[in-house]
Scaffold this motif. Structure first.
Motif, PDB file in Angstrom:
ATOM      1  N   ALA A  23       0.830  -1.210   0.000  1.00 47.78           N
ATOM      2  CA  ALA A  23       0.000   0.000   0.000  1.00 47.78           C
ATOM      3  C   ALA A  23       0.864   1.259   0.000  1.00 47.78           C
ATOM      4  CB  ALA A  23      -0.941  -0.003   1.194  1.00 47.78           C
ATOM      5  N   LEU A  24       1.940   1.244   0.785  1.00 50.40           N
ATOM      6  CA  LEU A  24       2.867   2.366   0.786  1.00 50.40           C
ATOM      7  C   LEU A  24       3.441   2.582  -0.616  1.00 50.40           C
ATOM      8  CD1 LEU A  24       4.575   4.499   2.330  1.00 50.40           C
ATOM      9  CD2 LEU A  24       6.260   2.684   2.686  1.00 50.40           C
ATOM     10  N   GLY A  25       3.809   1.474  -1.262  1.00 52.52           N
ATOM     11  CA  GLY A  25       4.324   1.561  -2.629  1.00 52.52           C
ATOM     12  C   GLY A  25       3.309   2.144  -3.588  1.00 52.52           C
ATOM     13  N   VAL A  26       2.060   1.752  -3.443  1.00 47.10           N
ATOM     14  CA  VAL A  26       1.010   2.279  -4.313  1.00 47.10           C
ATOM     15  C   VAL A  26       0.838   3.784  -4.093  1.00 47.10           C
ATOM     16  CG1 VAL A  26      -1.481   2.202  -4.787  1.00 47.10           C
ATOM     17  CG2 VAL A  26      -0.181   0.071  -4.572  1.00 47.10           C
ATOM     18  N   VAL A  27       0.898   4.221  -2.834  1.00 46.87           N
ATOM     19  CA  VAL A  27       0.785   5.658  -2.538  1.00 46.87           C
ATOM     20  C   VAL A  27       1.941   6.419  -3.195  1.00 46.87           C
ATOM     21  CG1 VAL A  27       0.898   7.377  -0.677  1.00 46.87           C
ATOM     22  CG2 VAL A  27      -0.551   5.364  -0.431  1.00 46.87           C
ATOM     23  N   PHE A  28       3.151   5.905  -3.050  1.00 45.74           N
ATOM     24  CA  PHE A  28       4.311   6.535  -3.683  1.00 45.74           C
ATOM     25  C   PHE A  28       4.139   6.578  -5.197  1.00 45.74           C
ATOM     26  CE2 PHE A  28       6.213   6.591   0.308  1.00 45.74           C
ATOM     27  CZ  PHE A  28       7.520   7.040   0.281  1.00 45.74           C
ATOM     28  N   ILE A  30       1.365   6.506  -7.011  1.00 46.10           N
ATOM     29  CA  ILE A  30       0.330   7.476  -7.384  1.00 46.10           C
ATOM     30  C   ILE A  30       0.859   8.904  -7.233  1.00 46.10           C
ATOM     31  CG2 ILE A  30      -1.922   8.425  -6.706  1.00 46.10           C
ATOM     32  CD1 ILE A  30      -2.741   5.495  -6.033  1.00 46.10           C
ATOM     33  N   ALA A  31       1.567   9.164  -6.133  1.00 48.16           N
ATOM     34  CA  ALA A  31       2.138  10.499  -5.923  1.00 48.16           C
ATOM     35  C   ALA A  31       3.121  10.850  -7.038  1.00 48.16           C
ATOM     36  CB  ALA A  31       2.826  10.571  -4.566  1.00 48.16           C
ATOM     37  N   GLY A  32       3.901   9.883  -7.484  1.00 50.87           N
ATOM     38  CA  GLY A  32       4.843  10.120  -8.582  1.00 50.87           C
ATOM     39  C   GLY A  32       4.136  10.430  -9.881  1.00 50.87           C
ATOM     40  N   ILE A  33       3.065   9.711 -10.160  1.00 46.27           N
ATOM     41  CA  ILE A  33       2.298   9.959 -11.377  1.00 46.27           C
ATOM     42  C   ILE A  33       1.659  11.345 -11.330  1.00 46.27           C
ATOM     43  CG2 ILE A  33       0.268   9.228 -12.698  1.00 46.27           C
ATOM     44  CD1 ILE A  33       1.061   6.304 -11.867  1.00 46.27           C
ATOM     45  N   VAL A  34       1.120  11.703 -10.154  1.00 47.82           N
ATOM     46  CA  VAL A  34       0.525  13.039  -9.991  1.00 47.82           C
ATOM     47  C   VAL A  34       1.600  14.110 -10.170  1.00 47.82           C
ATOM     48  CG1 VAL A  34      -0.542  14.604  -8.310  1.00 47.82           C
ATOM     49  CG2 VAL A  34      -1.398  12.265  -8.565  1.00 47.82           C
ATOM     50  N   LEU A 167       9.648   9.249  -6.916  1.00 50.45           N
ATOM     51  CA  LEU A 167       8.490   8.661  -6.242  1.00 50.45           C
ATOM     52  C   LEU A 167       8.019   7.393  -6.951  1.00 50.45           C
ATOM     53  CD1 LEU A 167       6.493  11.894  -5.328  1.00 50.45           C
ATOM     54  CD2 LEU A 167       7.581  10.297  -3.726  1.00 50.45           C
ATOM     55  N   ILE A 168       8.032   7.396  -8.263  1.00 53.55           N
ATOM     56  CA  ILE A 168       7.611   6.210  -9.014  1.00 53.55           C
ATOM     57  C   ILE A 168       8.556   5.037  -8.748  1.00 53.55           C
ATOM     58  CG2 ILE A 168       7.457   5.247 -11.359  1.00 53.55           C
ATOM     59  CD1 ILE A 168       6.142   7.932 -12.182  1.00 53.55           C
ATOM     60  N   PHE A 169       9.857   5.289  -8.794  1.00 54.66           N
ATOM     61  CA  PHE A 169      10.808   4.203  -8.529  1.00 54.66           C
ATOM     62  C   PHE A 169      10.731   3.737  -7.081  1.00 54.66           C
ATOM     63  CE2 PHE A 169      12.672   5.300 -12.590  1.00 54.66           C
ATOM     64  CZ  PHE A 169      13.080   4.065 -13.066  1.00 54.66           C
ATOM     65  N   ALA A 170      10.564   4.681  -6.146  1.00 55.29           N
ATOM     66  CA  ALA A 170      10.418   4.283  -4.738  1.00 55.29           C
ATOM     67  C   ALA A 170       9.150   3.456  -4.567  1.00 55.29           C
ATOM     68  CB  ALA A 170      10.382   5.521  -3.842  1.00 55.29           C
ATOM     69  N   GLY A 173       9.672   0.029  -5.875  1.00 48.28           N
ATOM     70  CA  GLY A 173      10.531  -0.719  -4.953  1.00 48.28           C
ATOM     71  C   GLY A 173       9.759  -1.230  -3.743  1.00 48.28           C
ATOM     72  N   TRP A 174       8.887  -0.381  -3.171  1.00 36.19           N
ATOM     73  CA  TRP A 174       8.096  -0.816  -2.020  1.00 36.19           C
ATOM     74  C   TRP A 174       7.090  -1.894  -2.410  1.00 36.19           C
ATOM     75  CZ3 TRP A 174      10.009  -0.465   2.395  1.00 36.19           C
ATOM     76  CH2 TRP A 174      10.707   0.663   2.825  1.00 36.19           C
ATOM     77  N   ILE A 175       6.498  -1.748  -3.580  1.00 31.30           N
ATOM     78  CA  ILE A 175       5.559  -2.786  -4.043  1.00 31.30           C
ATOM     79  C   ILE A 175       6.290  -4.119  -4.201  1.00 31.30           C
ATOM     80  CG2 ILE A 175       4.137  -3.526  -5.998  1.00 31.30           C
ATOM     81  CD1 ILE A 175       3.378  -0.518  -6.347  1.00 31.30           C
ATOM     82  N   ALA A 176       7.460  -4.073  -4.837  1.00 37.50           N
ATOM     83  CA  ALA A 176       8.234  -5.301  -5.017  1.00 37.50           C
ATOM     84  C   ALA A 176       8.648  -5.889  -3.671  1.00 37.50           C
ATOM     85  CB  ALA A 176       9.472  -5.012  -5.876  1.00 37.50           C
ATOM     86  N   ALA A 177       9.035  -5.026  -2.716  1.00 40.98           N
ATOM     87  CA  ALA A 177       9.434  -5.510  -1.401  1.00 40.98           C
ATOM     88  C   ALA A 177       8.252  -6.147  -0.686  1.00 40.98           C
ATOM     89  CB  ALA A 177      10.003  -4.361  -0.570  1.00 40.98           C
ATOM     90  N   GLY A 178       7.080  -5.526  -0.776  1.00 37.14           N
ATOM     91  CA  GLY A 178       5.898  -6.082  -0.128  1.00 37.14           C
ATOM     92  C   GLY A 178       5.502  -7.418  -0.716  1.00 37.14           C
ATOM     93  N   LEU A 179       5.552  -7.532  -2.038  1.00 34.83           N
ATOM     94  CA  LEU A 179       5.224  -8.798  -2.679  1.00 34.83           C
ATOM     95  C   LEU A 179       6.238  -9.879  -2.346  1.00 34.83           C
ATOM     96  CD1 LEU A 179       3.936  -7.503  -6.134  1.00 34.83           C
ATOM     97  CD2 LEU A 179       2.581  -8.278  -4.160  1.00 34.83           C
ATOM     98  N   ALA A 180       7.509  -9.468  -2.202  1.00 38.02           N
ATOM     99  CA  ALA A 180       8.542 -10.431  -1.797  1.00 38.02           C
ATOM    100  C   ALA A 180       8.285 -10.907  -0.368  1.00 38.02           C
ATOM    101  CB  ALA A 180       9.929  -9.793  -1.908  1.00 38.02           C
ATOM    102  N   LEU A 181       7.832 -10.010   0.496  1.00 39.05           N
ATOM    103  CA  LEU A 181       7.497 -10.419   1.861  1.00 39.05           C
ATOM    104  C   LEU A 181       6.342 -11.420   1.852  1.00 39.05           C
ATOM    105  CD1 LEU A 181       7.712  -7.001   3.732  1.00 39.05           C
ATOM    106  CD2 LEU A 181       9.056  -9.063   4.240  1.00 39.05           C
ATOM    107  N   ARG A 182       5.355 -11.162   1.014  1.00 38.38           N
ATOM    108  CA  ARG A 182       4.200 -12.079   0.947  1.00 38.38           C
ATOM    109  C   ARG A 182       4.636 -13.461   0.502  1.00 38.38           C
ATOM    110  NH1 ARG A 182       0.055 -11.481  -3.815  1.00 38.38           N
ATOM    111  NH2 ARG A 182       1.874 -12.362  -4.779  1.00 38.38           N
TER     112      ARG A 182
END
Length: 184
Positions: A23-28, A30-34, A167-170, A173-182
């Motif tokens: 979720a943090l990755g998704v927020v980052f 979206i913020a990057g796209i904005v 922001l997009i790369f961050a 990265g967070w999305i990939a990290a979260g999926l790796a944790l899952r």
């Protein structure tokens, strides 16, 4: 490998919260796209943040100055702090002017960093991966030259573009990290 850690080393509590990391990755993201959708606004916002940080740093310098035991150091710390506070207020009062200065410094800094990286690559010639270091040096110099060559017009969008891309790369990265944790 000794000394390295993986995402799973955060323990079961981190793995259990993998969704929050995504979720943090998704927020980052979206913020990057904005930010990329409105680079001038993102530029002004990034200059505002720089102004806040400079003002806080200046206040900290002034507070530290009052703790000095000698007058010479006292006045130097107060002067440094005051200059930071003034620069912070300039960033607040005229963020577009501040973005002009920051963009020029960024361009010059990228050129200098690219040149130094190129020298490092030349010294590492023949070592594994030295070509990638040289490639990154060339790209860094080219980006710096493009920024400086288009200056001051580039000041309206460069900082916002960098913020959006970061922001997009961050976020990715967070999305990939979260999926790796899952999946760990």
């Amino acid at each position: 490998m000794v000394g390295t850690t993986d995402l799973a080393s955060g323990g079961p509590e981190l793995k259990a919260r993998w969704g929050w990391v995504v979720a943090l990755g998704v927020v980052f993201l979206i913020a990057g796209i904005v930010a990329l959708g409105s680079v001038v606004t993102a530029t002004v916002a990034s200059v505002f943040v720089v102004g806040v940080m400079m003002t806080l740093a200046g206040v900290a310098e002034i507070i530290h100055g009052f703790q000095m035991r000698t007058w010479g150091r006292f006045f130097l710390w107060i002067l440094i702090g005051a200059l930071y506070v003034v620069a912070g207020f300039i960033a607040f009062s005229n963020p577009l002017l501040a973005s002009v200065v920051l963009t020029l410094l960024l361009g010059i800094g990228l050129i200098a960093a690219g040149i130094v990286r190129g020298i490092l690559a030349a010294q590492l010639r023949g070592a594994p991966g030295w070509g990638w270091i040289l490639f990154s040096a060339v790209i860094t110099v080219i980006v710096g030259v493009m920024i400086v060559a288009g200056w001051p017009a580039t000041s309206l969008f460069v900082l916002g573009t960098f913020l959006g891309i970061d922001l997009i790369f961050a976020g990715a990265g967070w999305i990939a990290a979260g999926l790796a944790l899952r999946n760990a």
